[in-house]
Design a protein around this motif. Structure first.
Motif, short mmCIF file in Angstrom:
data_model
loop_
_atom_site.label_atom_id
_atom_site.label_comp_id
_atom_site.label_asym_id
_atom_site.label_seq_id
_atom_site.Cartn_x
_atom_site.Cartn_y
_atom_site.Cartn_z
N GLY A 1 0.78 -1.22 0.00
CA GLY A 1 0.00 0.00 0.00
C GLY A 1 0.81 1.27 0.00
O GLY A 1 0.29 2.33 0.31
N GLN A 2 2.08 1.18 -0.36
CA GLN A 2 2.94 2.36 -0.38
C GLN A 2 2.66 3.18 -1.64
O GLN A 2 2.82 2.69 -2.74
N PRO A 3 2.24 4.43 -1.51
CA PRO A 3 2.01 5.26 -2.70
C PRO A 3 3.30 5.41 -3.51
O PRO A 3 4.39 5.56 -2.96
N LEU A 4 3.16 5.33 -4.82
CA LEU A 4 4.32 5.44 -5.70
C LEU A 4 4.72 6.89 -5.90
O LEU A 4 3.87 7.75 -6.02
N GLU A 5 6.02 7.11 -5.95
CA GLU A 5 6.54 8.44 -6.25
C GLU A 5 6.79 8.59 -7.74
O GLU A 5 7.06 9.66 -8.23
N PHE A 6 6.73 7.48 -8.45
CA PHE A 6 6.90 7.46 -9.89
C PHE A 6 6.27 6.17 -10.40
O PHE A 6 5.96 5.27 -9.63
N ILE A 7 6.06 6.09 -11.72
CA ILE A 7 5.56 4.86 -12.32
C ILE A 7 6.79 4.06 -12.75
O ILE A 7 7.53 4.50 -13.63
N PRO A 8 7.02 2.90 -12.14
CA PRO A 8 8.22 2.13 -12.49
C PRO A 8 8.21 1.70 -13.96
O PRO A 8 7.16 1.41 -14.53
N GLN A 9 9.40 1.65 -14.54
CA GLN A 9 9.54 1.15 -15.90
C GLN A 9 9.50 -0.38 -15.86
O GLN A 9 9.71 -0.99 -14.81
N PRO A 10 9.22 -1.03 -16.99
CA PRO A 10 9.11 -2.49 -16.98
C PRO A 10 10.34 -3.23 -16.45
O PRO A 10 10.20 -4.27 -15.84
N ASP A 11 11.50 -2.65 -16.63
CA ASP A 11 12.73 -3.32 -16.19
C ASP A 11 13.28 -2.75 -14.87
O ASP A 11 14.46 -2.87 -14.59
N GLU A 12 12.41 -2.18 -14.06
CA GLU A 12 12.82 -1.57 -12.79
C GLU A 12 13.61 -2.57 -11.95
O GLU A 12 13.17 -3.70 -11.75
N GLU A 13 14.78 -2.15 -11.45
CA GLU A 13 15.63 -3.05 -10.67
C GLU A 13 15.51 -2.86 -9.16
O GLU A 13 15.87 -3.75 -8.40
N ASP A 14 15.02 -1.72 -8.71
CA ASP A 14 14.87 -1.48 -7.28
C ASP A 14 13.79 -2.44 -6.75
O ASP A 14 12.63 -2.39 -7.19
N PRO A 15 14.13 -3.34 -5.81
CA PRO A 15 13.17 -4.32 -5.33
C PRO A 15 11.90 -3.71 -4.74
O PRO A 15 10.84 -4.34 -4.74
#
Length: 156
Positions: free
Chosen positions: A135-149
């Motif tokens: 339920g953590q609000p996103l600060e950005f929309i992750p890209q498909p290859d996002e590496e940050d767990p």
């Protein structure tokens, strides 16, 4: 393409347009769910669809915040977007929404959890669907290859 399915939170709209400015090659364009132009748009064969909305930790719905705001089930969402998909579509749907990838508490009182929003949407649509957990609000929309767990996509 990013579609914002929210009618009561300008923050989601602003975030989506910011992503377009910074990563146009990934997101290409942004439109609101109630824009009449949406009905005439089509995705490219390999173009990913990103959906930004608020989610729920108690039922499989996305939309806005308030009791009278937009609220869509996986079936209702699919009925609103199915016209976007070309024959032999090879992209994926990415749902940037709290709890989209999480199983939900049983609505029938038994001990079996309900399927996640993205699993239900994948089953209904036949498309590959990814979503966000927690339920953590996103600060950005992750890209498909996002590496940050913390921001990686979960497949439905």
């Amino acid at each position: 393409m990013i579609i914002v399915f929210c009618d009561d939170d300008q923050t989601l709209v602003d975030l989506a347009f910011k992503e377009i400015e910074e990563y146009e090659e990934v997101f290409s364009r942004c439109i609101l769910y109630n824009d009449p132009k949406l009905n005439r748009l089509k995705l490219g064969k390999n173009e990913n669809l990103f959906i930004s909305a608020h989610g729920s930790d108690t039922s499989a719905i996305i939309g806005g915040h308030g009791a009278k705001s937009l609220s869509l089930t996986p079936s209702q969402l699919w009925n609103r977007i199915r016209h976007l998909f070309p024959v032999n579509y090879e992209g994926a749907i990415y749902l940037a929404s709290c709890y989209a990838a999480d199983e939900l508490p049983s609505q029938t009182g038994n001990s079996t959890n309900e399927k996640s929003f993205i699993t239900q949407l994948s089953e209904i649509s036949g498309q590959t669907v990814y979503g966000q957990s927690g339920g953590q609000p996103l600060e950005f929309i992750p890209q498909p290859d996002e590496e940050d767990p913390e921001y990686q996509w979960t497949k439905g």
